[in-house]
Design a protein around this motif. Structure first.
Motif, short mmCIF file in Angstrom:
data_model
loop_
_atom_site.label_atom_id
_atom_site.label_comp_id
_atom_site.label_asym_id
_atom_site.label_seq_id
_atom_site.Cartn_x
_atom_site.Cartn_y
_atom_site.Cartn_z
N ARG A 524 -0.34 9.89 -25.07
CA ARG A 524 0.20 11.22 -24.81
C ARG A 524 1.75 11.21 -24.93
NH1 ARG A 524 -2.45 11.77 -20.28
NH2 ARG A 524 -0.63 11.41 -18.94
N HIS A 525 2.30 10.13 -24.44
CA HIS A 525 3.76 10.02 -24.52
C HIS A 525 4.22 9.91 -25.95
CE1 HIS A 525 3.32 8.25 -20.22
NE2 HIS A 525 3.30 9.59 -20.24
N VAL A 527 2.76 10.98 -28.67
CA VAL A 527 2.63 12.27 -29.36
C VAL A 527 3.69 13.27 -28.81
CG1 VAL A 527 1.10 14.22 -29.82
CG2 VAL A 527 0.20 11.91 -29.83
N GLY A 528 3.82 13.25 -27.51
CA GLY A 528 4.73 14.20 -26.86
C GLY A 528 6.17 14.01 -27.31
N PHE A 529 6.58 12.73 -27.29
CA PHE A 529 8.00 12.49 -27.61
C PHE A 529 8.26 12.61 -29.11
CE2 PHE A 529 7.86 10.87 -23.28
CZ PHE A 529 8.95 11.54 -22.77
N VAL A 557 -3.39 11.00 -31.81
CA VAL A 557 -4.34 12.03 -31.36
C VAL A 557 -5.77 11.56 -31.63
CG1 VAL A 557 -5.18 14.36 -31.81
CG2 VAL A 557 -2.73 13.94 -31.58
N ASN B 12 4.51 9.07 -13.29
CA ASN B 12 4.94 8.66 -14.63
C ASN B 12 6.10 9.55 -15.11
OD1 ASN B 12 5.11 8.32 -17.50
ND2 ASN B 12 3.12 7.27 -17.37
N TYR B 14 7.61 9.77 -17.91
CA TYR B 14 7.46 10.38 -19.25
C TYR B 14 6.62 11.65 -19.16
CZ TYR B 14 9.13 5.83 -20.88
OH TYR B 14 9.85 4.70 -21.09
N ASP B 15 5.56 11.55 -18.36
CA ASP B 15 4.71 12.72 -18.19
C ASP B 15 5.50 13.85 -17.52
OD1 ASP B 15 2.28 12.17 -19.38
OD2 ASP B 15 1.51 11.03 -17.67
N GLU B 17 8.67 14.27 -17.73
CA GLU B 17 9.61 14.81 -18.72
C GLU B 17 8.90 15.77 -19.67
OE1 GLU B 17 11.99 11.71 -20.48
OE2 GLU B 17 12.95 13.15 -21.84
N LEU B 18 7.73 15.36 -20.12
CA LEU B 18 6.98 16.20 -21.05
C LEU B 18 6.57 17.51 -20.36
CD1 LEU B 18 4.70 13.56 -22.85
CD2 LEU B 18 6.52 14.92 -23.89
N ALA B 21 9.49 19.66 -20.17
CA ALA B 21 9.78 20.19 -21.50
C ALA B 21 8.87 21.38 -21.80
CB ALA B 21 9.58 19.10 -22.54
N GLU B 25 10.13 25.12 -22.19
CA GLU B 25 9.88 25.83 -23.45
C GLU B 25 9.28 27.21 -23.18
OE1 GLU B 25 8.64 23.33 -26.70
OE2 GLU B 25 7.39 24.95 -27.48
N LYS B 117 -4.66 16.42 -19.05
CA LYS B 117 -3.46 16.41 -19.93
C LYS B 117 -3.91 16.09 -21.34
CE LYS B 117 -0.72 14.34 -16.24
NZ LYS B 117 -0.21 13.01 -15.83
N ILE B 119 -3.70 14.94 -25.21
CA ILE B 119 -2.81 14.01 -25.91
C ILE B 119 -1.90 14.79 -26.85
CG2 ILE B 119 -2.83 12.22 -27.69
CD1 ILE B 119 -5.18 10.97 -26.04
N ASP B 120 -2.53 15.81 -27.45
CA ASP B 120 -1.76 16.62 -28.38
C ASP B 120 -0.77 17.49 -27.57
OD1 ASP B 120 -0.78 18.24 -30.32
OD2 ASP B 120 -2.73 18.52 -31.32
N ILE B 121 0.50 17.26 -27.83
CA ILE B 121 1.55 17.93 -27.06
C ILE B 121 1.50 19.45 -27.19
CG2 ILE B 121 3.30 17.73 -28.89
CD1 ILE B 121 3.97 17.34 -25.10
N VAL B 122 1.11 19.90 -28.38
CA VAL B 122 1.05 21.35 -28.60
C VAL B 122 0.03 21.98 -27.64
CG1 VAL B 122 0.68 23.18 -30.30
CG2 VAL B 122 1.65 20.99 -31.02
N ILE B 125 1.52 21.98 -24.13
CA ILE B 125 2.49 23.06 -23.91
C ILE B 125 1.75 24.37 -23.68
CG2 ILE B 125 4.30 24.45 -25.04
CD1 ILE B 125 5.20 21.68 -26.32
#
Lengths: 728, 151
Positions: A524-525, A527-529, A557, B12, B14-15, B17-18, B21, B25, B117, B119-122, B125
């Motif tokens: 996840r990190h 992909v996210g970053f 992914v 975490n 990073y999580d 931070e994401l 973000a 957004e 959560k 994996i795909d950030i889109v 978000i």
């Protein structure tokens, strides 16, 4: 004319009387002779026949009795007596048969048969006699005797036939005699009446004709007298004289007539007297004949009665004889059987004596060389037999222990206890096993499974001695103890293992849990970053750099999807299924609804035929259908018109569902790889997916106790099947 | 205008931070407070430890991770739902795991939502956007007074 007539009539009448009388006399005589003959036949022939038969039967009856006596007493002297008797009487019997044969008015064959049977029997009897003289075996003798009895019975049978016939004949003859008597009596009476009538008739007839003649004469005289009265005239004198002449003549005639009549009367009288005499004589004769006949009848009746009595007696004798013969037959059979049995017994006895000796020897060897320790002691508990096995086990020799107390083989401390145990085991049927410790002279102890039994005397009650057969279970005991220990350890081991298994299950669960958490987080990190990088730092990235980052992102992914799929797959394996019965049709329709988006812009024909209800975990089966429909749509997406057929049927004890598409299909060579995890038969580029769907289907269906399989040909579509047990 | 505070509880960074973000957004965060674990989260709610003396702002929504050291998200949720003062705060379980056991447990304890959560950030978000809009903007939470809990 008139005179002639009378004389002729008289002559004819007399002649007739004589002829009739003669005829009657002849007839009567013939009748009497017939009666006499019949009477003679009546009592003579059947009586003779009956007598002869009676004689023969009496003899044979005697023989039979003697035969039975001989049979039972097995007496040589009686047999000899019978032989002498039969020889002596043989001629007498044969003569009897000859008489019967000659006189017997019935069926001759019966006589011949009876004679033949008698001769047959005699031959058999002689044979028997010869055999007995030669002192041959009993069984053969008995067999012959049996045979002879059969023959005797046959004779008896024929004789009975003859006797019966004679009896019948005598009865019918008796009837005939009575009839004949009646006939002759009747004839005599008729004859007398007839003769009397005849005489009366003649007297009457002659008297009548005389009076007629006198009447005529008076008439003529009256005429003459009338004429005389008229003779007033002289002319009539001549007529008168003529008339007187005629009268004179007439008187002369009358005189002559009188004479004739007197003469005839006299003759008649004489004839009458003679006839009377003859009739009287005949009547006397007849009466005599009748009396004789009566007498004969009485005799005949008496004879017939005697005959009947004799016949009845004969019949009775026959019955008795038959009974005797049957008994004889039975006795013979029994005797024959007994003889055979006796012979068998004798042979058996001989064999058994030999066997007994052998058995003793065998038993002695058996006891001595048996692997099992065997010991025998008497009522004083003194050892009288001690086999090798016992010698080896105790270190003592048989010689050493013989006559010693049984106690010496036990340890001092257990002596009493052991003896008590042995006593106890002997109560009842002595089938009980007890465990006894026996001590070797070196001090080592053997554990024995001890089974003792009393040996009884011939009365079946008094104990003579006691035998014990033992089994050394020392080794077994130690192994058993070991085994017990091992079992206990095993139990512990199983408990431990179960615990370990539980632990490892928990571990597996927490492992999956950490995979899902910890493995997904880095992805996840990444992909996210990368996404943030591309978004925020696009200025410093060239096209290639951006592309690389996109690939990294996509791969991550995909890896995430695979992890999710694997976790899902693992979860399926752990989920317990809850079965219900539900409509497959409804379930398939619901599943199809989720593919609405995918169907837009595609030409797809979905055909659903009759679907049987299913029995299983509705949610899991729903996932099966989702996966199968998804596959069918996916692999037929390149067809202009995709055709998907869904169906199902009940075969034997399971419900089989199928889904068929007209897509790309696959090579059956790889059919076995189809249901594996992450196994793909097509390039990922051609068809999206990670290859876990069929593995999931397989896991679900197998968990339900069903099967899944597929049939296909490249480019010709594929058919996927799965079955579910029918359930309750 | 009242400041709407969103509390993110995640060990975490990073999580975190994401998530920030994603929230940024979508212009959702007036104030974002981050607690690094369960204990931290309770410290914030009770204004103790490093949060002692902070402004007394009850968060409009708590984004709560489950797998954390010391005190897990489930335990934090249990505490929140059993504390009258905090029991009305919407809690969204945001977690890496799609574990059914956690999901059921969370809902049993009164979680308002449960989000895996992606994996795909889109997707992530988008998810945050929907959640934030609903729980931080649309949803109305009753004002906590002493009266309400006087059973």
């Amino acid at each position: 004319m008139f005179r002639l007539n009378i004389i002729t009539k008289i002559s004819i009448g007399l002649l007739s009387v004589y002829v009739v009388m003669l005829f009657l006399a002849i007839y009567l005589s013939l009748q009497l002779q017939l009666v006499s003959n019949q009477t003679r036949i009546l009592y003579e022939y059947p009586y003779q026949v009956s007598n002869s038969i009676k004689d023969i039967q009496t003899k044979i009856y005697e023989y039979a009795n003697l035969g039975i006596d001989i049979h039972f007493a097995n007496s040589q002297s009686q047999l000899n007596r019978l032989k002498a008797e039969t020889d002596k009487k043989d001629n007498y019997i044969l003569k009897g048969f000859k008489i019967v044969s000659r006189k017997y008015p019935g069926n001759k064959t019966s006589v011949d048969n009876a004679l033949a049977a008698y001769i047959d029997w005699k031959i058999t009897f002689n044979k028997l006699y010869d055999i007995q003289q030669e002192n041959k075996t009993d069984s053969k003798y008995t067999r012959i005797l049996l045979e002879s009895s059969k023959r005797l019975k046959k004779t008896d049978h024929f004789l009975t036939i003859i006797s019966d016939f004679a009896k019948n004949k005598a009865e019918s003859s008796y009837q005939k005699v009575i009839a004949t008597n009646y006939n002759s009596n009747f004839t005599s009476i008729i004859l007398i009446i007839f003769a009397s009538l005849l005489v009366i008739f003649f007297i009457f007839f002659i008297l009548k004709s005389n009076s007629q003649q006198i009447k005529n004469l008076v008439k003529e005289t009256n005429i003459l007298l009338k004429k005389k009265g008229k003779i007033q005239d002289i002319g009539d004198e001549t007529l008168l004289i003529q008339t007187l002449d005629e009268l004179k003549n007439a008187y002369l005639i009358i005189e002559e007539h009188d004479r004739v009549i007197n003469n005839f009367n006299r003759q008649l009288s004489e004839m009458n007297i003679e006839l009377d005499k003859k009739v009287k004589h005949r009547t006397n004769e007849l009466s005599k004949a009748n009396q004789e006949l009566m007498l004969q009848n009485v005799i005949n009746e008496k004879r017939a009665k005697e005959l009947l009595v004799a016949n009845e007696e004969l019949a009775l004798q026959n019955e008795e004889k038959e009974k005797w013969t049957d008994e004889l037959l039975n006795a013979n059979e029994e005797l024959s059987f007994q003889n055979e049995e006796k012979e068998k017994r004798a042979q058996e006895l001989l064999i058994s004596v030999e066997e007994h000796r052998k058995t003793n020897e065998y038993l002695e060897n058996l006891i001595n060389y048996s692997n099992a320790p065997i010991i025998v002691w008497n009522t004083n508990y003194e050892i009288i037999k001690f086999n090798r096995a016992f010698e080896n086990m105790t270190g003592r020799s048989e010689k050493e222990v013989l006559g010693k107390s049984l106690e010496i083989i036990f340890s001092k401390s257990q002596k009493e206890k052991s003896m008590e145990l042995i006593m106890k085991s002997l109560i009842g049927r002595g089938l009980e096993f007890v465990e006894i410790n026996v001590v070797h002279i070196d001090g080592s102890v053997h554990i024995l499974q001890w089974n003792s039994a009393n040996i009884l005397s011939t009365d079946g009650e008094t104990t003579v001695s006691t035998i014990a057969q033992c089994l050394d279970i020392t080794l077994r005991k130690s192994i058993e103890a070991e085994l017990l220990k091992m079992n206990e350890t095993l139990e512990q081991k199983v408990t431990d293992r179960t615990e370990q298994l539980k632990e490892s299950n928990t571990e597996l669960e927490s492992f999956c849990y950490s995979i899902s958490h910890d493995l997904r987080a880095p992805l996840r990190h990444i992909v996210g970053f990368i996404n943030l990088l591309i978004k925020n730092n696009s200025a410093v990235l060239d096209e290639t750099g951006t592309r690389y980052l996109n690939i990294i992102s996509e791969s991550s992914v995909e890896m995430g999807s695979m992890i999710d799929a694997l976790l899902n797959f693992s979860r399926l394996g752990r989920t317990a299924i809850s079965r219900t019965k539900f409509s497959s049709r409804e379930l398939v329709n619901t599943a199809l609804e989720t593919f609405q988006d995918e169907l837009t812009g595609r030409k797809v024909e979905i055909l659903i035929s009759e679907l049987p209800d299913a029995n299983g975990d509705k949610f899991l089966i729903y996932q099966v259908w989702i996966n199968l429909i998804s596959n069918a749509l996916k692999y037929s997406k390149k067809k202009d018109l995709a055709i998907i057929e869904i169906g199902g049927e009940i075969v034997n004890n399971e419900t089989i569902f199928q889904i068929k598409d007209n897509g790309v299909g696959f090579d059956m060579k790889y059919a076995d790889k189809l249901f594996g995890v992450f196994q793909r038969l097509h390039k990922a580029r051609d068809f999206e997916g990670i290859g876990i769907g069929l593995a999931n289907i397989n896991r679900i269906v197998t968990k339900h106790g069903g099967r899944c399989w597929a049939e296909s040909e490249v480019d010709k579509g594929a058919t996927f099947f799965f079955s579910l047990p029918l359930g309750d | 205008m009242e400041i709407k505070t969103i509390l993110i509880v995640d060990d975490n960074p990073y999580d975190v931070e994401l998530t920030i973000a994603a929230l940024t957004e979508n212009n959702l965060a007036n104030e974002i407070v981050v607690a690094e674990d369960g204990l931290d989260a309770l410290d914030y709610l009770y204004r103790r430890g490093k949060f002692a003396g902070c402004k007394n702002n009850i968060p409009v929504v708590i984004l709560l991770d489950i797998k954390m050291p010391k005190l897990s998200g489930i335990e934090v949720l249990k505490h929140i739902r059993s504390t009258p003062k905090f029991m009305t705060i919407p809690v969204i379980m945001v977690t890496s795991s799609a574990d059914e056991k956690d999901l059921i447990e969370s809902y049993k304890l009164g979680a308002n939502s449960y989000v895996v959560k992606p994996i795909d950030i889109v997707q992530f978000i988008n998810a945050i956007k929907i959640l934030g809009q609903y729980w931080a903007v649309i949803n109305k939470v009753p004002v906590v007074t002493k009266d309400i809990f006087r059973f």
